[in-house]
Design an enzyme around this catalytic site. Sequence first.
Site, PDB file in Angstrom:
ATOM      1  N   GLY A  60       0.932  -1.190   0.020  1.00  0.00           N
ATOM      2  CA  GLY A  60       0.029  -0.109   0.205  1.00  0.00           C
ATOM      3  C   GLY A  60       0.921   1.172  -0.040  1.00  0.00           C
ATOM      4  O   GLY A  60       0.318   2.428  -0.098  1.00  0.00           O
ATOM      5  N   HIS A  61       2.112   1.154   0.165  1.00  0.00           N
ATOM      6  CA  HIS A  61       2.928   2.478   0.080  1.00  0.00           C
ATOM      7  C   HIS A  61       4.058   2.355  -0.846  1.00  0.00           C
ATOM      8  O   HIS A  61       5.347   1.946  -0.740  1.00  0.00           O
ATOM      9  CB  HIS A  61       3.564   2.272   1.473  1.00  0.00           C
ATOM     10  N   PHE A  62       3.730   2.655  -2.157  1.00  0.00           N
ATOM     11  CA  PHE A  62       2.504   2.975  -2.867  1.00  0.00           C
ATOM     12  C   PHE A  62       2.325   2.043  -4.136  1.00  0.00           C
ATOM     13  O   PHE A  62       3.377   2.003  -4.522  1.00  0.00           O
ATOM     14  CB  PHE A  62       2.532   4.446  -3.317  1.00  0.00           C
TER      15      PHE A  62
END
Length: 155
Positions: A60-62
């Site tokens: 999720g990053h990124f």
Amino acid sequence: MTVNPDAPALPTLPLAVETIQGLLPHRYPFALVDRIIDYVPGERAVGIKNVTFNEPQFQGHFPGRPLMPGVLIVEAMAQVGGVIVTLMPDMPQGLFVFAGIDQVRFRRPVVPGDQLVLSAQLLSVKRRRFCKIQGEAMVDGQLAASGELLFSLVE
């Protein structure tokens, strides 16, 4: 307050992840030091973190542009500092946790495939409960992050 009689003697370098896990309480996914390659008792340590794409933060990053979160770079520097403190024979037993983070700066992104070289220099110890460390994270000889990290003993 008890003194840590089990603190190991001067370790043989490099320290592998199994030895580091014997010194620090961190485990996956927060064990962020793969190896300690340099150590001067009570003064400094240098560790390695191999940044890989399969680490959970990159989901999720990124998406599409994975970057190692700055807080994890700071945590990795702190874990190298934790090795210095843990190996000091006159330190009390207990858990050292963050008490402060000062003057932290991020200079370049850290991405999967990078190797972080993490340096920690012990600046001070007060009342055997508080420690201040200067940390640096380098990638390919370039400064990625630096700052002062403060620890407090929780018994």
